[in-house]
Scaffold this motif. Structure first.
Motif, PDB file in Angstrom:
ATOM      1  N   GLU A 481       0.820  -1.210   0.000  1.00  0.00           N
ATOM      2  CA  GLU A 481       0.000   0.000   0.000  1.00  0.00           C
ATOM      3  C   GLU A 481       0.856   1.264   0.000  1.00  0.00           C
ATOM      4  O   GLU A 481       0.535   2.256   0.643  1.00  0.00           O
ATOM      5  N   ASN A 482       1.997   1.201  -0.713  1.00  0.00           N
ATOM      6  CA  ASN A 482       2.889   2.362  -0.859  1.00  0.00           C
ATOM      7  C   ASN A 482       3.450   2.862   0.461  1.00  0.00           C
ATOM      8  O   ASN A 482       3.855   4.024   0.564  1.00  0.00           O
ATOM      9  N   ASP A 532       3.302 -11.676   2.773  1.00  0.00           N
ATOM     10  CA  ASP A 532       2.617 -10.874   1.753  1.00  0.00           C
ATOM     11  C   ASP A 532       2.593  -9.388   2.105  1.00  0.00           C
ATOM     12  O   ASP A 532       1.581  -8.701   1.934  1.00  0.00           O
ATOM     13  N   GLY A 533       3.715  -8.881   2.620  1.00  0.00           N
ATOM     14  CA  GLY A 533       3.820  -7.461   2.905  1.00  0.00           C
ATOM     15  C   GLY A 533       3.266  -7.033   4.249  1.00  0.00           C
ATOM     16  O   GLY A 533       3.281  -5.850   4.573  1.00  0.00           O
ATOM     17  N   THR A 572      14.991   5.980   9.165  1.00  0.00           N
ATOM     18  CA  THR A 572      13.746   5.955   8.387  1.00  0.00           C
ATOM     19  C   THR A 572      12.641   5.368   9.262  1.00  0.00           C
ATOM     20  O   THR A 572      12.892   4.730  10.287  1.00  0.00           O
ATOM     21  N   CYS A 573      11.395   5.562   8.830  1.00  0.00           N
ATOM     22  CA  CYS A 573      10.258   5.062   9.604  1.00  0.00           C
ATOM     23  C   CYS A 573       9.116   4.678   8.673  1.00  0.00           C
ATOM     24  O   CYS A 573       9.013   5.180   7.543  1.00  0.00           O
ATOM     25  N   TRP A 574       8.288   3.765   9.138  1.00  0.00           N
ATOM     26  CA  TRP A 574       7.021   3.445   8.482  1.00  0.00           C
ATOM     27  C   TRP A 574       5.898   4.159   9.233  1.00  0.00           C
ATOM     28  O   TRP A 574       5.964   4.366  10.443  1.00  0.00           O
ATOM     29  N   THR A 575       4.834   4.483   8.504  1.00  0.00           N
ATOM     30  CA  THR A 575       3.659   5.110   9.100  1.00  0.00           C
ATOM     31  C   THR A 575       2.463   4.187   8.915  1.00  0.00           C
ATOM     32  O   THR A 575       2.173   3.758   7.792  1.00  0.00           O
ATOM     33  N   PHE A 576       1.767   3.896  10.003  1.00  0.00           N
ATOM     34  CA  PHE A 576       0.631   2.987   9.964  1.00  0.00           C
ATOM     35  C   PHE A 576      -0.639   3.692  10.427  1.00  0.00           C
ATOM     36  O   PHE A 576      -0.611   4.499  11.348  1.00  0.00           O
ATOM     37  N   SER A 577      -1.728   3.341   9.780  1.00  0.00           N
ATOM     38  CA  SER A 577      -3.048   3.796  10.197  1.00  0.00           C
ATOM     39  C   SER A 577      -3.643   2.726  11.099  1.00  0.00           C
ATOM     40  O   SER A 577      -3.930   1.611  10.664  1.00  0.00           O
TER      41      SER A 577
END
Length: 645
Positions: A481-482, A532-533, A572-577
């Motif tokens: 999801e980008n 699967d990501g 770096t970081c990931w952003t989650f909803s």
């Protein structure tokens, strides 16, 4: 505490709370259908009149005149007028079946009657719904048996597993052996004869006969069938030509064959056929690669050219190479139901009888996967003008092919018309349609507001991510999801020189979501196992006893090729909803994620050596059933149950 809570709930909930003040014209109609208005549930009758106002945060369908409904964080039971006849007091409640309902208090099952009384003290970990006056039960030592409606043991809890009591017979298992008992618990087939027993199907049970000498490589087990009295009617070596692949249907069994010259039975040499109960081949043609189970004295076989033919119980062709597709609801299941089958030709989909004559001429582009549902079936068409990603629209037709509802449905209840109404979605609005195609009730557009996360089950945890680099990352680009890693900015709140979570509760948070970031300030790349990501990441909450427990379920691995790793580079970081759950139980919450131990030097990176990272705690609210309830799961695509049930 529970007594105080119950008193408050009852004080706040007068008996006529859900009764509408408006006049109801059709008082005689006792059918009730759920509606959703502003995130709350009410009920209409068959004519679309609101007979119970939408005041419940959750409610099941009516069963035996009662319905489990939740207000103020507790479930009780209402009657068809919306009055509570069993006060709200349960964490969750199921429907009434044969005068009994299973309810839950602190995860413990409580069996109640229509008066809310417990007919017996429940010593069991699990109790099923009643069926013909009996229910299967499981003890805390995982032993199964049967009880009656009074809680009296009909069949002692001594088995590792029991099947349903069908036609006065039930399959039981113990220590990797299977047996068959009657309704009194007496053995029809004792343990020791068969490894497995499955069925029944047309009065027969499929059995697996163990190897007589497991150490002899030339000896193989057998597959066969027994009748309801336990008599063996057929048995075939599991490795021989004509290996049993299906159940008995119309006196025939689907088998797997291979060319006589190919004794190994290589996949490219295999094909389908049929045998009778004497073991005689009644259809053996290598040109037909696939055979489907018989029904209505008709079998369907697929040729290697992809065309389908129809045969009778003698193996004679009724129609040869006539159809391009058939509608088989289950794997290798017969397409015939009540003497009819949906098939396709180059002109489209139609309906045939057992003589291969068309009842409905081929003209539909696609038929709904379930075929007939009652007297109707669903068909599909694409709407090129739709702006939605899913352009498929569904219509409804009757058994003669007359279109009742044009293809305007965006979704529908796969159970079809229930008590004369079909629940569906039209123009993003929940809708009910009658059997004439008339809309009797329609809601405002379906918008996922905060009420969308006021639930009574463990939600599935899908937290997707992508890597700029790292093993297998390119294979799973479409699943992330980008959510690529982004540079860490000042004031994000990450712990220095570490892997950590940071909760953004400011303007970037949505009404129904929280924004949670996972950042790497350790100076080294960190790897995560994923499927699967999806990271192995989930939400937890504190229960009433102060224990941290999962309220989300990480879906199981979909296939052995879905596992890979994701890489989070330094700075770096990931952003989650993250869902913002709503409920009546206020508590503390946190996120949990697992990652590969950086000290573990594994070139493949697929590692079982994982560490656990917890986020800072934050305030939230949920409903008690979110700690333990895994709902039943079904899908139109046949994918894996994410709850692992």
């Amino acid at each position: 505490m529970r007594l105080v809570f119950l008193f408050i709930a009852l004080f706040m909930l007068p008996a006529g709370l859900a009764q509408p003040s408006r006049q109801i014209q059709h008082q005689e109609d006792q059918n009730r259908f759920r509606i959703w208005v502003d995130g709350k549930i009410g009920f209409i009758n068959t004519y679309g009149e609101i007979v119970i106002d939408p005041v419940f945060r959750n409610a099941n369908n009516f069963s035996e005149g009662l319905c489990a409904a939740r207000v103020n964080g507790a479930f009780g039971f209402i009657d068809i007028h919306g009055n509570f006849v069993i006060p709200p007091q349960y964490d969750y409640a199921a429907r009434f079946v044969e005068g009994r309902a299973v309810c839950f208090q602190d995860e413990k099952r409580v069996y109640i009657d229509r008066n809310g009384k417990e007919p017996f003290a429940n010593p069991f970990k699990f109790i099923s719904h009643l069926e013909n006056g009996r229910a299967s039960v499981c003890t805390y030592s995982n032993k199964w048996g049967f009880i009656n409606a009074k809680g009296e043991l009909l069949i002692d809890t001594v088995y590792e597993l029991v099947g349903g009591m069908i036609d006065h017979r039930a399959v039981v298992s113990l220590a990797d052996e299977a047996g068959l008992i009657d309704e009194n618990g007496k053995f029809v087939v004792p343990f020791g004869k068969y490894k497995t027993i499955r069925g029944p199907m047309e009065g027969y049970y499929r059995v697996e006969i163990p190897d007589p000498n497991p150490e002899d490589p030339k000896q193989h087990g057998k597959m066969g069938f027994i009748d309801r009295e336990g008599t063996l009617v057929m048995a075939r070596d599991s490795q021989e030509r004509g290996r049993i692949m299906g159940d008995i249907s119309n006196g025939l069994v689907r088998v797997e064959l291979y060319h006589k010259s190919d004794v190994r039975g290589e996949p490219e040499a295999r094909y389908g056929g049929y045998i009778n109960l004497k073991g005689e081949l009644i259809f053996d043609d290598p040109d037909f690669v696939t055979a489907f189970d018989f029904a209505d004295n008709r079998g369907v076989v697929e040729k290697r050219n992809g065309l389908y033919s129809l045969i009778d119980t003698k193996g004679q062709f009724i129609a040869e190479d006539k159809f391009t597709e058939i509608l088989s609801p289950l794997w290798r299941d017969s397409p015939f139901r009540n003497g009819r089958a949906f098939v396709a030709t180059d002109e489209g989909w139609g309906l045939i009888d057992t003589s291969a004559n068309f009842i409905i001429k081929p003209r539909f582009k696609k038929i709904g996967y379930q075929g007939f549902v009652g007297d109707y079936f669903f068909f599909e068409e694409e709407n090129p003008e739709s702006k939605d990603l899913n352009r498929v629209r569904y219509g409804v037709a009757d058994s003669q092919g007359n279109v009742i509802v044009n293809p305007i449905l965006e979704d529908y209840n796969p159970k079809g018309f229930v008590n004369g109404l079909l629940a569906c979605v039209i123009d993003s609005k929940r809708t009910y349609i009658d059997e004439k195609g008339k809309i009797v009730w329609q809601a405002s557009p379906v918008i996922h507001k905060e009420a969308g996360f006021n639930i009574d089950f463990m939600n599935r945890a899908y937290y997707c991510a992508r890597s700029w680099s790292g093993r297998n990352s390119d294979r799973y680009d479409r699943d992330g999801e980008n959510n690529f890693p982004r540079p860490i900015k000042k004031r994000m709140g990450f712990v220095p020189k570490n892997l950590s979570f940071a909760l953004d509760s400011g303007e970037s948070a949505f009404r129904d979501r929280l924004v949670m970031r996972l950042g790497n300030t350790s100076g080294k790349s960190i790897f995560f196992n994923a499927d699967d990501g999806h990271l192995y990441m989930k939400m937890q909450a504190l229960d009433r006893h102060g224990r941290w427990r999962d309220i989300e379920v990480v879906p199981g691995r979909m296939c052995r090729f879905s596992h890979h790793t994701l890489k989070l580079n330094p700075e770096t970081c990931w952003t989650f909803s993250v869902p913002r759950y709503q409920g009546d139980f206020k508590t503390k919450m946190r996120m949990e994620v697992t990652y590969i131990d950086p000290k573990h030097k594994n070139r493949r990176r697929h590692s079982e050596r994982e560490l656990v990272l917890l986020s800072p705690e934050f305030e939230g609210s949920i409903n008690p059933a979110q700690f333990w309830r895994s709902p039943s799961y079904s899908t139109r695509t046949g994918t894996v149950d994410p709850y692992g049930n």
